[in-house]
Design a protein around this motif. Structure first.
Motif, PDB file in Angstrom:
ATOM      1  N   VAL B  62       0.815  -1.216   0.000  1.00  0.00           N
ATOM      2  CA  VAL B  62       0.000   0.000   0.000  1.00  0.00           C
ATOM      3  C   VAL B  62       0.849   1.266   0.000  1.00  0.00           C
ATOM      4  N   THR B  63       2.051   1.217   0.581  1.00  0.00           N
ATOM      5  CA  THR B  63       2.872   2.433   0.640  1.00  0.00           C
ATOM      6  C   THR B  63       3.779   2.577  -0.575  1.00  0.00           C
ATOM      7  N   ARG B  64       3.956   1.487  -1.336  1.00  0.00           N
ATOM      8  CA  ARG B  64       4.910   1.450  -2.443  1.00  0.00           C
ATOM      9  C   ARG B  64       6.341   1.710  -1.955  1.00  0.00           C
ATOM     10  N   LYS B  65       6.554   1.424  -0.678  1.00  0.00           N
ATOM     11  CA  LYS B  65       7.894   1.491  -0.112  1.00  0.00           C
ATOM     12  C   LYS B  65       8.356   0.064   0.200  1.00  0.00           C
ATOM     13  N   VAL B  66       9.582  -0.032   0.710  1.00  0.00           N
ATOM     14  CA  VAL B  66      10.078  -1.345   1.111  1.00  0.00           C
ATOM     15  C   VAL B  66       9.527  -1.664   2.505  1.00  0.00           C
ATOM     16  N   GLY B  67       8.967  -2.830   2.693  1.00  0.00           N
ATOM     17  CA  GLY B  67       8.515  -3.256   4.017  1.00  0.00           C
ATOM     18  C   GLY B  67       9.678  -3.893   4.769  1.00  0.00           C
ATOM     19  N   VAL B  68       9.730  -3.671   6.072  1.00  0.00           N
ATOM     20  CA  VAL B  68      10.850  -4.207   6.852  1.00  0.00           C
ATOM     21  C   VAL B  68      10.317  -5.083   7.990  1.00  0.00           C
ATOM     22  N   CYS B  69      10.871  -6.275   8.107  1.00  0.00           N
ATOM     23  CA  CYS B  69      10.524  -7.128   9.233  1.00  0.00           C
ATOM     24  C   CYS B  69      11.798  -7.661   9.882  1.00  0.00           C
ATOM     25  N   MET B  70      11.674  -8.050  11.141  1.00  0.00           N
ATOM     26  CA  MET B  70      12.837  -8.475  11.915  1.00  0.00           C
ATOM     27  C   MET B  70      12.492  -9.693  12.759  1.00  0.00           C
ATOM     28  N   ALA B  71      13.511 -10.508  12.973  1.00  0.00           N
ATOM     29  CA  ALA B  71      13.311 -11.651  13.857  1.00  0.00           C
ATOM     30  C   ALA B  71      14.660 -12.066  14.417  1.00  0.00           C
ATOM     31  N   LYS B 384     -18.127   1.306  -2.680  1.00  0.00           N
ATOM     32  CA  LYS B 384     -17.816   1.782  -4.039  1.00  0.00           C
ATOM     33  C   LYS B 384     -16.464   1.255  -4.519  1.00  0.00           C
ATOM     34  N   GLY B 385     -16.034   0.174  -3.921  1.00  0.00           N
ATOM     35  CA  GLY B 385     -14.756  -0.430  -4.322  1.00  0.00           C
ATOM     36  C   GLY B 385     -13.549   0.379  -3.890  1.00  0.00           C
ATOM     37  N   GLU B 386     -13.766   1.310  -2.954  1.00  0.00           N
ATOM     38  CA  GLU B 386     -12.667   2.224  -2.609  1.00  0.00           C
ATOM     39  C   GLU B 386     -11.881   1.814  -1.370  1.00  0.00           C
ATOM     40  N   THR B 387     -12.237   0.687  -0.772  1.00  0.00           N
ATOM     41  CA  THR B 387     -11.485   0.246   0.401  1.00  0.00           C
ATOM     42  C   THR B 387     -10.307  -0.617  -0.053  1.00  0.00           C
ATOM     43  N   ILE B 388      -9.464  -0.941   0.905  1.00  0.00           N
ATOM     44  CA  ILE B 388      -8.414  -1.920   0.619  1.00  0.00           C
ATOM     45  C   ILE B 388      -8.911  -3.266   1.126  1.00  0.00           C
ATOM     46  N   VAL B 389      -9.033  -4.198   0.214  1.00  0.00           N
ATOM     47  CA  VAL B 389      -9.475  -5.537   0.595  1.00  0.00           C
ATOM     48  C   VAL B 389      -8.264  -6.459   0.597  1.00  0.00           C
ATOM     49  N   VAL B 390      -8.083  -7.180   1.695  1.00  0.00           N
ATOM     50  CA  VAL B 390      -6.976  -8.129   1.799  1.00  0.00           C
ATOM     51  C   VAL B 390      -7.593  -9.501   2.015  1.00  0.00           C
ATOM     52  N   THR B 391      -7.247 -10.450   1.183  1.00  0.00           N
ATOM     53  CA  THR B 391      -7.900 -11.749   1.310  1.00  0.00           C
ATOM     54  C   THR B 391      -6.979 -12.783   1.948  1.00  0.00           C
ATOM     55  N   VAL B 433      -1.599  -0.018   8.756  1.00  0.00           N
ATOM     56  CA  VAL B 433      -0.522   0.805   9.330  1.00  0.00           C
ATOM     57  C   VAL B 433       0.066   1.706   8.243  1.00  0.00           C
ATOM     58  N   GLY B 434       0.195   1.151   7.041  1.00  0.00           N
ATOM     59  CA  GLY B 434       0.766   1.933   5.948  1.00  0.00           C
ATOM     60  C   GLY B 434      -0.194   2.955   5.376  1.00  0.00           C
ATOM     61  N   SER B 435      -1.473   2.714   5.536  1.00  0.00           N
ATOM     62  CA  SER B 435      -2.477   3.575   4.920  1.00  0.00           C
ATOM     63  C   SER B 435      -3.617   3.809   5.909  1.00  0.00           C
ATOM     64  N   PRO B 436      -3.316   4.525   7.006  1.00  0.00           N
ATOM     65  CA  PRO B 436      -4.290   4.612   8.107  1.00  0.00           C
ATOM     66  C   PRO B 436      -5.590   5.319   7.727  1.00  0.00           C
ATOM     67  N   GLU B 437      -5.538   6.144   6.689  1.00  0.00           N
ATOM     68  CA  GLU B 437      -6.748   6.900   6.317  1.00  0.00           C
ATOM     69  C   GLU B 437      -7.751   6.036   5.549  1.00  0.00           C
ATOM     70  N   LYS B 438      -7.291   4.884   5.074  1.00  0.00           N
ATOM     71  CA  LYS B 438      -8.169   4.026   4.272  1.00  0.00           C
ATOM     72  C   LYS B 438      -8.865   2.982   5.148  1.00  0.00           C
ATOM     73  N   THR B 439     -10.060   2.568   4.710  1.00  0.00           N
ATOM     74  CA  THR B 439     -10.713   1.441   5.360  1.00  0.00           C
ATOM     75  C   THR B 439     -10.059   0.160   4.830  1.00  0.00           C
ATOM     76  N   VAL B 440      -9.644  -0.682   5.749  1.00  0.00           N
ATOM     77  CA  VAL B 440      -9.012  -1.944   5.338  1.00  0.00           C
ATOM     78  C   VAL B 440      -9.904  -3.106   5.778  1.00  0.00           C
ATOM     79  N   TRP B 462      -1.859  -2.320  19.106  1.00  0.00           N
ATOM     80  CA  TRP B 462      -1.451  -1.140  18.341  1.00  0.00           C
ATOM     81  C   TRP B 462      -2.643  -0.353  17.808  1.00  0.00           C
ATOM     82  N   ASP B 463      -3.843  -0.722  18.296  1.00  0.00           N
ATOM     83  CA  ASP B 463      -5.041   0.042  17.974  1.00  0.00           C
ATOM     84  C   ASP B 463      -5.235   0.140  16.455  1.00  0.00           C
ATOM     85  N   ILE B 464      -5.178  -1.007  15.806  1.00  0.00           N
ATOM     86  CA  ILE B 464      -5.272  -1.057  14.344  1.00  0.00           C
ATOM     87  C   ILE B 464      -6.690  -1.464  13.968  1.00  0.00           C
ATOM     88  N   HIS B 465      -7.386  -0.549  13.311  1.00  0.00           N
ATOM     89  CA  HIS B 465      -8.819  -0.741  13.080  1.00  0.00           C
ATOM     90  C   HIS B 465      -9.089  -1.425  11.747  1.00  0.00           C
TER      91      HIS B 465
END
Lengths: 171, 549
Positions: B62-71, B384-391, B433-440, B462-465
């Motif tokens: 969604v951000t078109r940036k590089v995602g970073v994860c750690m373990a 109206k198809g404007e949300t981000i749908v993750v399947t 998290v990357g696009s907080p203004e959008k409905t996910v 993290w209060d992620i809606h």
């Protein structure tokens, strides 16, 4: 299936060989032989890979190898325009009665005896795969105890070189 | 500037404009976490490392940036693997940073040691095992460059703990020059001309748009081209959103799980232009029977994809956006007028109208079940198809792919290539998290949801809606369907008895929810879920006999 010789310049890092070898097994490509060593530039190694397969396979091998970050350049060598050699060390059973005949065969093939014992001869042989195969065939009657081969290495004839960082294919 | 390498690593991430990382700490990456605590970078603790990798992946999309994860080392690192492989198959730019045991202990099978660079080599774009602490800033720069350019993909960096603690002189340089890595962006002019000629000669052209169109942000160019010439667009699973689904020229998804109009158009086409797609088996079926009458143009940034699966008449290596721009240079008013495919458009419109994928009617008065196709059709209407749908993966994925009508690229996220169950919820977390203004909206089945449902804790912490739509048929529906069709209805290991009450489970995390068992209640329920200020779970009870297509 036809054999194709690829010269692959790679970064001289740890782990590069395993990436290349892993790619072959993962993608189902057949390697006939793979030989690797450092080049005139100590940061670069050169692999000579003999691939068994059709044109599609060779194209895929080349493209997939090119995707590896550590692979710098790949060239498919034309057999008529390159020199290819392989080194084999062959330990053959020899006693006082068979030794003269073996030495004769060694001479005919321009091979070299590098070690001798009471009941063995160890022979160094350089050449293309066919010549080594023919030599092996001749020695079989005496009993080959052990054989070790380097795999093919190859270089282009004349002024042609594989240069890094230029699209020029030759000088 | 002198600092320990762990600080240098975090500083390098700051230089790369990383603002959020997803991860899980452990002993072998403790110095990095210590440095991270003093950084402006936000760290989101997931409940499983795989969740961190998927979240970083959703974030990247969604951000078109590089995602970073750690373990951490060992199991922490191996838990990332499915997420890394998922990102690799879908060409998602991802950096995974793992702690490793002390360098002098490597190879001795010490506690929590695993050869993670060896393990991930087959599905990483590249990876690094750090051998010298001073290399860290340079490696981070290279890794971001490799992950985000050309055909994007995951890069793993494995950092032994002793090196994390070594003091180094931090210097950061931009723009690495990697002699073995020079992606091609611009299409060969001669090949572009050949495409222009092929379009002119063709009566029934079809474009097959893949994820590469979305990655290269080429929707505007694609839309301009097809509108100008009257070329219909079929999308792959990854290409959904490359052109707005409700667009009159969008045929929908092709392939074994696609829609009839798309498959028919490809079968009848005389010119198939594949853009940013790898022609995977689910899209093409048997390649010798695929688009038999068509001349094939294949445009891709990865030369290895061209000719790999599909015989190609006109291969073009390069970036989808740039090549479409190059094509548009040839398409002037005169060309458009002369070569607009009027006849073909009317044919494909008939095919589309014969079995529409929008405005699905609620079938019958079933009091027990919700029809998922209807529910997704309603979701398209109300959003109206404007949300981000993750399947997730399974029937829910295909229902959503065919019946949710996204209107923009990046509005439909799914694990396309690897088909990873458990991807959806954590990827939705990353997307939000990357696009907080959008409905996910996370779409799940009862099987796949249970593979990552521990991430409800991440949502809460993290209060992620996120809105969760859970299609519950108490089954592994897609496998069951396979057993029905191909294994003489020998249903085995596909019922999920023992599943929790999902509404109660959500409630345990303070997430409100409701169970819906009837089509007539779907719209109101969706309205409630979407208007609620916070996360919400809707459980739709689905008939186990409901088919995927």
């Amino acid at each position: 299936m036809a054999k194709h010789t690829l010269s692959v310049l790679v970064e001289n890092h740890a782990g590069v060989l395993s990436r290349v070898a892993g790619l072959f097994s993962r993608r189902g490509f057949n390697i006939d032989s793979l030989a690797v060593g450092v080049t005139e530039d100590p940061n670069v190694s050169r692999m000579t890979i003999v691939v068994d397969g059709d044109d599609y396979t060779v194209e895929q091998v080349t493209k997939q190898l090119n995707k590896l970050i550590d692979v710098i350049k790949i060239r498919q060598l034309n057999p008529s325009d390159s020199v290819a050699r392989e080194l084999a060390l062959i330990k053959v059973t020899a006693n006082s009665s068979t030794r003269p005949e073996i030495i004769q065969i060694v001479d005919i093939f321009r091979a070299k005896i590098v070690d001798v014992s009471k009941n063995t001869l160890t022979i160094e042989m350089t050449g293309v795969a066919d010549k080594i195969a023919a030599f092996e065939e001749m020695l079989k009657q005496f009993g080959i105890k052990e054989m070790v081969r380097t795999g093919m290495i190859a270089i282009e004839r004349g002024n042609q070189v594989i240069k890094i960082g230029s699209s020029e294919e030759s000088e | 500037m002198k600092m320990i390498a762990a600080q240098a690593l975090v500083k390098a991430l700051e230089h790369e404009e990383v603002t959020t990382v997803f991860g899980y700490p452990g002993a072998a990456n403790a110095p990095i976490y210590d440095a991270l605590s003093k950084s402006t970078i936000k760290h989101i603790l997931t409940r499983h490392e795989q969740g961190a990798a998927h979240a970083a992946s959703g974030y990247a999309r969604v951000t078109r940036k590089v995602g970073v994860c750690m373990a951490t080392s060992g199991p922490g690192a191996t838990n990332l693997i499915t997420g890394i492989a998922t990102a690799y198959m879908d060409s998602i730019p991802l950096i995974a940073i793992t702690g490793q045991v002390s360098s002098e202990m490597i190879g001795r099978d010490v506690f929590q040691e695993v050869d993670i660079t060896g393990a991930t080599a087959p599905f990483c774009k590249h990876n690094y095992l750090i051998k010298s602490a001073k290399d860290i800033p340079k490696v981070i720069r290279e890794a971001f460059h490799i992950a985000s350019t050309g055909r994007p993909g995951p890069v793993l960096i494995d950092v032994p703990i002793d090196l994390q603690l070594e003091e180094i002189d931090f210097q950061y340089s931009k723009g690495p020059d990697i002699r073995g890595y020079k992606p091609t962006y611009k299409g060969h002019a001669l090949q572009i001309k050949k495409i222009v000629e092929a379009i002119a000669e063709s009566a029934r052209p079809v474009i097959c748009a893949g994820g590469g169109v979305i990655t290269s942000n080429a929707t505007a160019e694609l839309t301009e081209l097809v509108e100008g010439l009257g070329i219909p667009v079929a999308t792959t699973l990854m290409g959904i959103g490359a052109i707005p689904v409700p667009h009159p020229l969008c045929l929908g998804m092709l392939g074994s799980h696609g829609v009839r109009a798309a498959n028919l158009a490809v079968a009848k086409s005389d010119l198939l232009i594949v853009i940013g797609a790898r022609a995977g088996d689910r899209a093409t079926g048997q390649t010798d029977k695929f688009a038999r009458q068509a001349k094939i143009v294949h445009i891709d940034i990865d030369p290895a994809e061209i000719g790999k699966n599909l015989g190609t008449n006109i291969p073009v290596v390069g970036d989808a956006k740039i090549i479409l721009q190059q094509l548009l240079n040839y398409v002037d008013e005169h060309y458009k007028e002369k070569h607009y495919k009027t006849q073909w458009i009317s044919t494909i419109t008939q095919w589309k109208n014969a079995k529409p994928t929008n405005n699905i009617k609620e079938d019958g008065n079933n009091e027990q079940y919700v029809n998922p196709k209807y529910a997704l059709s309603v979701l398209s209407e109300v959003t109206k198809g404007e949300t981000i749908v993750v399947t997730e993966v399974g029937q829910n994925q295909i229902w959503a792919a065919n019946y949710y009508q996204t209107v923009y690229p990046g509005g439909f996220l799914t694990s396309g290539g690897l088909g990873t169950m458990g991807y959806g919820l954590p990827a939705a977390i990353g997307a939000k998290v990357g696009s907080p203004e959008k409905t996910v909206i996370a779409i799940a089945g009862d099987g796949s949801f249970q593979m990552s449902m521990q991430e409800l804790g991440t949502m809460k912490q993290w209060d992620i809606h996120i809105k969760i739509i859970l299609f519950n048929n108490y089954r592994l529906g897609m496998v069951r369907e396979l057993q029905k069709m191909k294994y003489q209805m020998n249903y085995f290991a596909v019922t999920l008895e023992g599943s929790p009450d999902f509404v109660k489970l959500a409630s345990a995390y303070d997430i409100p929810g409701e169970k819906i068992t009837n089509n007539s209640k779907v719209k109101e329920a969706l309205d409630r879920a979407l208007s609620y200020q916070g996360p919400y779970l809707l459980e739709f009870i689905v008939d186990p006999e409901e088919s995927t297509l």
